[in-house]
Design a protein around this motif. Structure first.
Motif, PDB file in Angstrom:
ATOM      1  N   LEU A 166       0.862  -1.170  -0.168  1.00 28.99           N
ATOM      2  CA  LEU A 166       0.077   0.027  -0.027  1.00 28.99           C
ATOM      3  C   LEU A 166       0.983   1.497  -0.121  1.00 28.99           C
ATOM      4  O   LEU A 166       1.857   1.427   0.647  1.00 28.99           O
ATOM      5  CB  LEU A 166      -0.845   0.122   1.075  1.00 28.99           C
ATOM      6  CG  LEU A 166      -2.125  -0.850   1.446  1.00 28.99           C
ATOM      7  CD1 LEU A 166      -1.725  -2.254   1.348  1.00 28.99           C
ATOM      8  CD2 LEU A 166      -2.880  -0.407   2.376  1.00 28.99           C
ATOM      9  N   PHE A 167       0.586   2.439  -0.733  1.00 29.53           N
ATOM     10  CA  PHE A 167       1.134   3.592  -0.821  1.00 29.53           C
ATOM     11  C   PHE A 167       0.076   4.439  -0.552  1.00 29.53           C
ATOM     12  O   PHE A 167      -0.856   4.731  -1.185  1.00 29.53           O
ATOM     13  CB  PHE A 167       1.496   3.904  -2.213  1.00 29.53           C
ATOM     14  CG  PHE A 167       2.622   4.939  -2.239  1.00 29.53           C
ATOM     15  CD1 PHE A 167       3.583   5.276  -1.756  1.00 29.53           C
ATOM     16  CD2 PHE A 167       2.007   6.365  -2.924  1.00 29.53           C
ATOM     17  CE1 PHE A 167       4.338   6.531  -1.646  1.00 29.53           C
ATOM     18  CE2 PHE A 167       2.455   7.631  -2.953  1.00 29.53           C
ATOM     19  CZ  PHE A 167       3.814   7.575  -2.328  1.00 29.53           C
ATOM     20  N   LEU A 207       8.432   8.938  -7.106  1.00 30.37           N
ATOM     21  CA  LEU A 207       7.953   8.863  -5.816  1.00 30.37           C
ATOM     22  C   LEU A 207       9.071   8.170  -5.070  1.00 30.37           C
ATOM     23  O   LEU A 207       9.397   7.073  -5.647  1.00 30.37           O
ATOM     24  CB  LEU A 207       6.631   7.696  -5.943  1.00 30.37           C
ATOM     25  CG  LEU A 207       5.421   8.309  -6.508  1.00 30.37           C
ATOM     26  CD1 LEU A 207       4.368   7.035  -6.843  1.00 30.37           C
ATOM     27  CD2 LEU A 207       4.658   9.337  -5.933  1.00 30.37           C
ATOM     28  N   VAL A 208       9.408   8.724  -3.846  1.00 24.84           N
ATOM     29  CA  VAL A 208      10.351   8.172  -3.044  1.00 24.84           C
ATOM     30  C   VAL A 208       9.595   7.813  -1.791  1.00 24.84           C
ATOM     31  O   VAL A 208       9.596   8.583  -0.848  1.00 24.84           O
ATOM     32  CB  VAL A 208      11.584   9.044  -2.792  1.00 24.84           C
ATOM     33  CG1 VAL A 208      12.461   8.499  -1.944  1.00 24.84           C
ATOM     34  CG2 VAL A 208      12.123   9.668  -4.165  1.00 24.84           C
ATOM     35  N   PRO A 209       8.759   6.750  -1.541  1.00 27.84           N
ATOM     36  CA  PRO A 209       8.122   6.272  -0.630  1.00 27.84           C
ATOM     37  C   PRO A 209       8.940   6.060   0.847  1.00 27.84           C
ATOM     38  O   PRO A 209       9.953   5.627   0.664  1.00 27.84           O
ATOM     39  CB  PRO A 209       7.266   4.931  -0.960  1.00 27.84           C
ATOM     40  CG  PRO A 209       8.354   4.319  -1.770  1.00 27.84           C
ATOM     41  CD  PRO A 209       9.025   5.429  -2.709  1.00 27.84           C
ATOM     42  N   ILE A 210       8.392   6.226   1.671  1.00 26.35           N
ATOM     43  CA  ILE A 210       8.891   6.132   3.133  1.00 26.35           C
ATOM     44  C   ILE A 210       8.196   5.011   3.899  1.00 26.35           C
ATOM     45  O   ILE A 210       6.935   4.908   3.717  1.00 26.35           O
ATOM     46  CB  ILE A 210       8.718   7.257   4.051  1.00 26.35           C
ATOM     47  CG1 ILE A 210       9.455   8.595   3.511  1.00 26.35           C
ATOM     48  CG2 ILE A 210       9.217   6.997   5.580  1.00 26.35           C
ATOM     49  CD1 ILE A 210       9.338   9.753   4.135  1.00 26.35           C
ATOM     50  N   ILE A 211       9.039   4.000   4.416  1.00 26.75           N
ATOM     51  CA  ILE A 211       8.313   2.780   5.042  1.00 26.75           C
ATOM     52  C   ILE A 211       7.686   3.062   6.223  1.00 26.75           C
ATOM     53  O   ILE A 211       8.428   3.778   7.043  1.00 26.75           O
ATOM     54  CB  ILE A 211       9.039   1.410   4.944  1.00 26.75           C
ATOM     55  CG1 ILE A 211       9.536   1.095   3.521  1.00 26.75           C
ATOM     56  CG2 ILE A 211       8.394   0.431   5.617  1.00 26.75           C
ATOM     57  CD1 ILE A 211      10.613   0.124   3.570  1.00 26.75           C
ATOM     58  N   ALA A 260      -5.134   5.331  -1.125  1.00 33.26           N
ATOM     59  CA  ALA A 260      -3.922   4.746  -1.114  1.00 33.26           C
ATOM     60  C   ALA A 260      -3.953   4.030  -2.688  1.00 33.26           C
ATOM     61  O   ALA A 260      -5.076   3.818  -3.357  1.00 33.26           O
ATOM     62  CB  ALA A 260      -3.784   3.617  -0.231  1.00 33.26           C
ATOM     63  N   LEU A 261      -2.497   3.726  -3.161  1.00 31.32           N
ATOM     64  CA  LEU A 261      -2.247   2.898  -4.343  1.00 31.32           C
ATOM     65  C   LEU A 261      -2.104   1.509  -3.664  1.00 31.32           C
ATOM     66  O   LEU A 261      -1.517   1.476  -2.640  1.00 31.32           O
ATOM     67  CB  LEU A 261      -1.153   3.486  -5.034  1.00 31.32           C
ATOM     68  CG  LEU A 261      -1.337   4.625  -5.508  1.00 31.32           C
ATOM     69  CD1 LEU A 261      -0.089   5.189  -6.154  1.00 31.32           C
ATOM     70  CD2 LEU A 261      -2.572   4.870  -6.385  1.00 31.32           C
ATOM     71  N   ASN A 306      -9.944   3.648  -0.248  1.00 30.83           N
ATOM     72  CA  ASN A 306     -10.014   3.851  -1.642  1.00 30.83           C
ATOM     73  C   ASN A 306      -8.697   4.082  -2.272  1.00 30.83           C
ATOM     74  O   ASN A 306      -7.890   4.708  -1.860  1.00 30.83           O
ATOM     75  CB  ASN A 306     -11.161   4.423  -2.376  1.00 30.83           C
ATOM     76  CG  ASN A 306     -11.152   6.075  -1.734  1.00 30.83           C
ATOM     77  OD1 ASN A 306     -10.424   6.717  -2.396  1.00 30.83           O
ATOM     78  ND2 ASN A 306     -11.616   6.554  -0.781  1.00 30.83           N
ATOM     79  N   ASP A 307      -8.694   4.129  -3.842  1.00 34.47           N
ATOM     80  CA  ASP A 307      -7.672   4.437  -4.675  1.00 34.47           C
ATOM     81  C   ASP A 307      -7.958   5.515  -5.569  1.00 34.47           C
ATOM     82  O   ASP A 307      -7.459   6.039  -6.517  1.00 34.47           O
ATOM     83  CB  ASP A 307      -7.213   3.280  -5.496  1.00 34.47           C
ATOM     84  CG  ASP A 307      -8.229   2.710  -6.729  1.00 34.47           C
ATOM     85  OD1 ASP A 307      -9.404   3.131  -6.359  1.00 34.47           O
ATOM     86  OD2 ASP A 307      -8.184   1.974  -7.397  1.00 34.47           O
ATOM     87  N   ALA A 308      -8.921   6.469  -4.973  1.00 36.73           N
ATOM     88  CA  ALA A 308      -9.022   7.692  -5.803  1.00 36.73           C
ATOM     89  C   ALA A 308      -7.945   8.829  -6.067  1.00 36.73           C
ATOM     90  O   ALA A 308      -8.070   9.393  -7.042  1.00 36.73           O
ATOM     91  CB  ALA A 308     -10.171   8.513  -4.713  1.00 36.73           C
TER      92      ALA A 308
END
Length: 90
Positions: free
Chosen positions: A14-15, A76-80, A37-38, A64-66
């Motif tokens: 999940l992002f 995108l540099v996601p943070i865990i 979220a994605l 949802n994925d809106a």
């Protein structure tokens, strides 16, 4: 979500964006009504989210994925934020 719904060997990613992404850094006593979220795998995560929503008396569609329509496809540099054997939340 990480402790329910997944069979051995299955996992989800999940992002999370918006207020739900910021909530852990702030007052954790507030309830987030919408989680944007994605996520992958899409159908499995939707099923588990629906069941958890029913168990916790959340409005239908609050997970949802809106956000996918407004997020860029790159850079995108996601943070865990949370990670278990079968769930990664970024």
């Amino acid at each position: 979500m990480g402790h329910t719904g997944f069979k051995r060997g299955e996992s989800a990613r999940l992002f999370v964006v918006g207020g739900a992404a910021m909530a852990p850094a702030h007052d954790d006593s507030k309830r987030i009504c919408n989680v944007y979220a994605l996520f992958q795998p899409m159908q499995d995560v939707r099923k588990i989210a629906k069941r958890l929503g029913e168990e916790h008396d959340l409005e239908s569609g609050c997970f949802n994925d809106a956000a996918k329509g407004i997020l860029p496809n790159n850079d995108l540099v996601p943070i865990i934020m949370f990670h278990t054997a079968n769930l990664l939340i970024e």
